[in-house]
Design a protein around this motif. Structure first.
Motif, PDB file in Angstrom:
ATOM      1  N   THR A  14       2.577   2.085  -3.434  1.00  0.00           N
ATOM      2  CA  THR A  14       1.735   2.634  -4.495  1.00  0.00           C
ATOM      3  C   THR A  14       1.504   4.139  -4.360  1.00  0.00           C
ATOM      4  O   THR A  14       1.117   4.785  -5.341  1.00  0.00           O
ATOM      5  N   ASN A  53       0.831  -1.216   0.000  1.00  0.00           N
ATOM      6  CA  ASN A  53       0.000   0.000   0.000  1.00  0.00           C
ATOM      7  C   ASN A  53       0.861   1.261   0.000  1.00  0.00           C
ATOM      8  O   ASN A  53       0.557   2.235  -0.697  1.00  0.00           O
ATOM      9  N   ASP A  89      -3.840  -3.579   9.064  1.00  0.00           N
ATOM     10  CA  ASP A  89      -3.829  -2.948   7.743  1.00  0.00           C
ATOM     11  C   ASP A  89      -3.663  -1.439   7.916  1.00  0.00           C
ATOM     12  O   ASP A  89      -4.028  -0.865   8.950  1.00  0.00           O
ATOM     13  N   THR A 105      -3.938   1.991   5.154  1.00  0.00           N
ATOM     14  CA  THR A 105      -4.169   2.455   3.784  1.00  0.00           C
ATOM     15  C   THR A 105      -4.132   3.972   3.728  1.00  0.00           C
ATOM     16  O   THR A 105      -4.390   4.663   4.733  1.00  0.00           O
TER      17      THR A 105
END
Length: 306
Positions: free
Chosen positions: A114, A111, A180, A182
């Protein structure tokens, strides 16, 4: 005798006195040692109490600090720690983490890879916008806004942190683990219009360049069938044979009238030559067999090739 008895009694008195003094000295020494040991024990106990007091004070300070922090400040500091740590990753570390056997580490590294070129350097967390817990109470998500140099003036970066609580045998309690992380970038209308205009301009330029290339290619494509046809003709047609030398132009015959009466010897020679050419018998009277009526001069050189 009396003097001797007095001396013996005096000696016994002195001995008893010395012995009693030695016993007293030993007792005093033992008492001093006991007092010293008691003092040391008390000092050790006091030190232990001081250490425990210091630890308790530190725990109380931390507890007071945590108590003084609001939930928003706590979550903001938590996300800030994660983002600051991730911002220090080098490109080599990101590539290594993406290939990690730990699925959470690999997912977060992917993540971040990118968006890192678009975001730029990390600055700070600007606020916590949402906190949600899972239905079972053992997990949840924290959403916050962060400031990055790459989009600080043209957009907003939304960071979403997902976590879950798992039991740790080391600490004997449940601890929070990151699952996670993001990043979502929301640009302003002006920046989006600018990006759309740039994309449109680039698309038009690419289309015109492709059209120019296709036009050039079409203008040169006729060379392909011509080359194929020329190659086929070269295989089918035999090699050209050398042309024979042109024959010399026939000489113009020039007729010359000869009077037989003027040159009888010439007539006789020509008649004999004709007879030899026809393989006539030399005994035959050539004068009777042939009659020479006229003689013409011919400028033909074919007789030289014989």
């Amino acid at each position: 005798m009396k003097l001797r008895l007095k001396a013996i009694l005096l000696a016994l008195g002195l001995t008893v006195s010395a012995f009693s003094m030695g016993v007293c000295a030993e007792e005093e020494t033992d008492a001093a040692e006991q007092v010293t040991e008691a003092a040391e024990t008390e000092a050790a106990e006091e030190d232990s109490d001081d250490a425990e007091a210091e630890t308790a004070a530190e725990d109380e300070t931390e507890a007071e600090t945590e108590a003084s922090m609001t939930a928003e400040e706590y979550y903001s500091q938590l996300i800030d720690n994660y983002l600051a740590q991730i911002d220090t990753w080098t490109d080599e570390q990101v590539d290594s983490y993406m290939e990690s056997e730990d699925s959470v580490t690999a997912l977060i590294a992917y993540n971040w890879n990118t968006v890192k070129s678009e975001l730029g350097d990390y600055v700070e967390v600007t606020g916590v916008t949402d906190v949600q817990s899972s239905a079972d109470g053992y997990g949840g998500t924290i959403t916050a806004t962060a400031d990055y140099e790459g989009v600080s003036k043209g957009g907003t970066v939304t960071v979403t942190l997902s976590y879950e609580y798992t039991y740790s045998s080391t600490y004997g309690q449940y601890v929070m683990n990151l699952t996670d992380l993001t990043w979502d970038v929301d640009y302003t209308l002006g920046v989006m219009m600018q990006k759309a205009a740039m994309n449109t301009l680039m698309g038009i330029c690419i289309v015109f360049l492709m059209l120019a290339f296709l036009s050039f290619l079409i203008s040169k494509i006729h060379y392909i069938p011509e080359a194929i046809e020329a190659r086929k003709k070269g295989k089918e047609e035999p090699a050209p044979t050398p042309k024979p030398a042109a024959a010399p132009a026939p000489a113009v015959e020039e007729a010359v009238e000869v009077n037989p009466a003027d040159d009888l010897e010439l007539i006789a020679v020509i008649t004999a030559a004709i007879a030899a050419a026809r393989e006539e018998d030399s005994t035959v009277n050539t004068g009777d067999a042939y009659v020479v009526r006229s003689i013409k001069k011919v400028n033909n050189r074919n007789w030289r090739r014989a």
